[in-house]
Design a protein around this motif. Sequence first.
Motif, mmCIF file in Angstrom:
data_model
loop_
_atom_site.group_PDB
_atom_site.id
_atom_site.type_symbol
_atom_site.label_atom_id
_atom_site.label_comp_id
_atom_site.label_asym_id
_atom_site.label_seq_id
_atom_site.Cartn_x
_atom_site.Cartn_y
_atom_site.Cartn_z
ATOM 1 N N VAL A 24 -9.854 6.478 12.330
ATOM 2 C CA VAL A 24 -10.108 5.369 13.802
ATOM 3 C C VAL A 24 -9.025 4.580 13.249
ATOM 4 C CG1 VAL A 24 -11.212 3.116 14.691
ATOM 5 C CG2 VAL A 24 -12.071 5.231 14.510
ATOM 6 N N ARG A 25 -8.989 3.753 12.252
ATOM 7 C CA ARG A 25 -7.302 2.698 12.108
ATOM 8 C C ARG A 25 -6.199 3.374 12.277
ATOM 9 N NH1 ARG A 25 -7.352 -0.874 6.387
ATOM 10 N NH2 ARG A 25 -9.623 -0.876 6.616
ATOM 11 N N ASP A 157 -1.063 1.878 2.226
ATOM 12 C CA ASP A 157 -1.281 0.622 1.615
ATOM 13 C C ASP A 157 -2.582 0.033 1.805
ATOM 14 O OD1 ASP A 157 1.108 1.218 -0.552
ATOM 15 O OD2 ASP A 157 2.273 0.281 0.123
ATOM 16 N N SER A 158 -3.287 -0.068 3.431
ATOM 17 C CA SER A 158 -3.855 -1.063 3.366
ATOM 18 C C SER A 158 -4.686 -0.887 3.381
ATOM 19 C CB SER A 158 -3.298 -1.458 5.570
ATOM 20 O OG SER A 158 -3.828 0.144 5.947
ATOM 21 N N PHE A 159 -5.288 0.809 3.438
ATOM 22 C CA PHE A 159 -6.628 0.761 2.821
ATOM 23 C C PHE A 159 -7.264 0.751 1.156
ATOM 24 C CE2 PHE A 159 -5.338 4.257 5.982
ATOM 25 C CZ PHE A 159 -6.943 4.503 6.780
ATOM 26 N N HIS A 160 -5.998 0.451 -0.108
ATOM 27 C CA HIS A 160 -6.231 -0.454 -0.799
ATOM 28 C C HIS A 160 -5.978 -1.364 -1.020
ATOM 29 C CE1 HIS A 160 -4.964 3.639 -2.133
ATOM 30 N NE2 HIS A 160 -4.489 4.186 -2.150
ATOM 31 N N THR A 161 -5.618 -2.413 -0.220
ATOM 32 C CA THR A 161 -5.358 -4.014 0.197
ATOM 33 C C THR A 161 -7.003 -4.027 0.718
ATOM 34 O OG1 THR A 161 -3.276 -3.689 0.234
ATOM 35 C CG2 THR A 161 -4.133 -6.032 0.740
ATOM 36 N N LEU A 162 -7.058 -3.369 1.819
ATOM 37 C CA LEU A 162 -8.051 -3.745 2.723
ATOM 38 C C LEU A 162 -9.409 -2.947 2.998
ATOM 39 C CD1 LEU A 162 -9.576 -6.145 4.210
ATOM 40 C CD2 LEU A 162 -8.871 -5.283 6.150
ATOM 41 N N PRO A 163 -10.071 -2.084 2.316
ATOM 42 C CA PRO A 163 -10.899 -0.805 2.087
ATOM 43 C C PRO A 163 -12.047 -0.620 3.363
ATOM 44 C CG PRO A 163 -10.712 -1.624 -0.566
ATOM 45 C CD PRO A 163 -10.597 -2.591 0.778
ATOM 46 N N VAL A 164 -12.203 0.233 3.458
ATOM 47 C CA VAL A 164 -12.990 0.458 3.992
ATOM 48 C C VAL A 164 -14.545 -0.450 3.802
ATOM 49 C CG1 VAL A 164 -14.448 1.747 5.981
ATOM 50 C CG2 VAL A 164 -11.776 2.279 5.679
ATOM 51 N N ALA A 165 -15.529 -1.104 4.673
ATOM 52 C CA ALA A 165 -15.680 -2.015 4.137
ATOM 53 C C ALA A 165 -16.757 -2.823 5.348
ATOM 54 C CB ALA A 165 -15.599 -3.285 3.171
ATOM 55 N N ASP A 166 -18.166 -2.546 5.245
ATOM 56 C CA ASP A 166 -18.957 -3.830 6.192
ATOM 57 C C ASP A 166 -19.043 -5.322 5.847
ATOM 58 O OD1 ASP A 166 -20.268 -3.984 3.888
ATOM 59 O OD2 ASP A 166 -21.750 -3.472 4.853
ATOM 60 N N ALA A 167 -17.612 -5.352 5.320
ATOM 61 C CA ALA A 167 -17.636 -6.686 4.959
ATOM 62 C C ALA A 167 -16.993 -7.440 6.060
ATOM 63 C CB ALA A 167 -17.139 -7.255 3.458
ATOM 64 N N ALA A 251 11.346 -7.744 7.412
ATOM 65 C CA ALA A 251 10.193 -9.219 7.502
ATOM 66 C C ALA A 251 8.874 -8.559 8.572
ATOM 67 C CB ALA A 251 11.075 -10.215 8.460
ATOM 68 N N GLY A 252 9.244 -7.630 8.943
ATOM 69 C CA GLY A 252 8.028 -6.671 10.416
ATOM 70 C C GLY A 252 7.332 -6.593 9.720
ATOM 71 N N LEU A 253 7.256 -5.181 8.319
ATOM 72 C CA LEU A 253 6.892 -4.640 7.142
ATOM 73 C C LEU A 253 6.075 -5.907 6.553
ATOM 74 C CD1 LEU A 253 8.510 -1.480 6.934
ATOM 75 C CD2 LEU A 253 7.042 -1.977 8.175
ATOM 76 N N ALA A 254 7.079 -6.669 5.924
ATOM 77 C CA ALA A 254 6.198 -7.602 5.196
ATOM 78 C C ALA A 254 4.884 -8.695 5.786
ATOM 79 C CB ALA A 254 7.396 -8.611 4.833
ATOM 80 N N GLY A 255 5.398 -8.427 7.412
ATOM 81 C CA GLY A 255 4.378 -9.109 7.579
ATOM 82 C C GLY A 255 2.742 -8.157 8.272
ATOM 83 N N VAL A 256 3.552 -7.356 8.340
ATOM 84 C CA VAL A 256 2.202 -6.578 8.404
ATOM 85 C C VAL A 256 1.407 -6.568 7.265
ATOM 86 C CG1 VAL A 256 1.457 -4.127 8.727
ATOM 87 C CG2 VAL A 256 2.979 -4.369 9.732
ATOM 88 N N ALA A 257 1.898 -6.206 5.406
ATOM 89 C CA ALA A 257 1.501 -6.608 4.535
ATOM 90 C C ALA A 257 0.703 -7.628 3.887
ATOM 91 C CB ALA A 257 2.568 -6.157 3.409
ATOM 92 N N ASP A 258 0.683 -8.984 4.724
ATOM 93 C CA ASP A 258 0.741 -10.234 4.911
ATOM 94 C C ASP A 258 -0.794 -10.202 5.490
ATOM 95 O OD1 ASP A 258 2.827 -11.366 3.004
ATOM 96 O OD2 ASP A 258 3.790 -11.937 4.651
ATOM 97 N N PHE A 259 -0.289 -9.800 6.824
ATOM 98 C CA PHE A 259 -1.534 -9.461 7.397
ATOM 99 C C PHE A 259 -2.837 -8.587 7.070
ATOM 100 C CE2 PHE A 259 -4.133 -7.102 10.533
ATOM 101 C CZ PHE A 259 -4.510 -8.156 11.150
ATOM 102 N N VAL A 260 -2.542 -8.340 6.392
ATOM 103 C CA VAL A 260 -3.889 -7.501 6.071
ATOM 104 C C VAL A 260 -3.927 -7.920 4.949
ATOM 105 C CG1 VAL A 260 -3.987 -4.840 5.038
ATOM 106 C CG2 VAL A 260 -3.000 -5.330 6.536
ATOM 107 N N GLY A 261 -3.766 -8.627 3.972
ATOM 108 C CA GLY A 261 -3.874 -9.147 2.563
ATOM 109 C C GLY A 261 -4.530 -9.945 3.214
ATOM 110 N N ALA A 262 -4.289 -11.096 4.506
ATOM 111 C CA ALA A 262 -5.102 -12.006 4.262
ATOM 112 C C ALA A 262 -6.245 -11.919 5.146
ATOM 113 C CB ALA A 262 -3.961 -13.155 5.850
ATOM 114 N N LEU A 263 -6.506 -10.419 5.283
ATOM 115 C CA LEU A 263 -7.948 -10.149 5.950
ATOM 116 C C LEU A 263 -9.638 -10.102 4.784
ATOM 117 C CD1 LEU A 263 -7.203 -7.825 8.887
ATOM 118 C CD2 LEU A 263 -7.719 -9.669 8.932
ATOM 119 N N ARG A 264 -8.680 -9.954 3.368
ATOM 120 C CA ARG A 264 -9.940 -10.331 2.965
ATOM 121 C C ARG A 264 -10.698 -10.689 2.553
ATOM 122 N NH1 ARG A 264 -6.423 -7.320 -2.474
ATOM 123 N NH2 ARG A 264 -5.268 -9.780 -1.635
#
Length: 264
Positions: A24-25, A157-167, A251-264
């Motif tokens: 789904v992701r 990489d997003s699955f390691h930074t932000l794993p699938v969880a119910d948090a 910068a767009g790819l770095a923004g994707v990584a920053d967005f995923v990291g900020a969701l934790r």
Amino acid sequence: MQPVFTVTSAQWAAWMAAFLWPFVRMLALVSTAPIFGEPTVPRRVKVAMAVLLTVVLGPTLGPMPGTPVVSAGGLWILVQQVLIGGAMGFCMRLVFAAVQAAGEYISLQMGLSFASFFDPMGGGGSTMVVSRFLHMLAMLLFLAADGHLMLVAALADSFHTLPVADAPLSAQGWMVLAQAGAQVFNTGLLLALPLVTALLTLNLAMGILNRASPQFSIFAVGFPLTLLAGIVMLELLMPRLGAFLEPRFAAGLAGVADFVGALR
């Protein structure tokens, strides 16, 4: 006697969770990301790409949460994956939105605001010619720079930074996405600034000439001259477009990584 292959309901639920939630992701990102999510790409191709990515990346994602798929918690995880994947694709698409905004600015200054056509790749609306032209060049440069492969790597990489969880997801991530959207107008204006400045100077010069010589027909000469100057400026801009857009892609790819990291 041949052995009997049996599958328990718990095993079936674990297999479904290991495939469904990452799928789904990935499907949400494929549906919204540049290149992959263009309206001209058939839906079956998008689903096939998401399935292929899930099969390839699935074994590297680690264990999934023990929440049953068919439950309120499973539905919440499903919604989270849609939001995460869709927002990641949208974050990368903001770079191309800036290019289209630059095309809008240039078209208005060149007097081509009326030169629009039906654009099936842009969702079926009317798009200015210069804007569509710059958008196509940006997509070609994105492919030439292997941006689509780097986007798939960012997805993995997003699955390691932000794993699938119910948090619950952090609201800070959505703030990062909103701040990235604010850069669309700045980047678009920065790209269009040389042409806008040159054409504005030309219009001012023709206005002064018309004031000094009233018999000079500014309306008969001004539009062709502005259009010709805009085309020449676009030709001078093309060799430098790659050098301008490559840092924006990074910068767009770095923004994707920053967005995923900020969701934790």
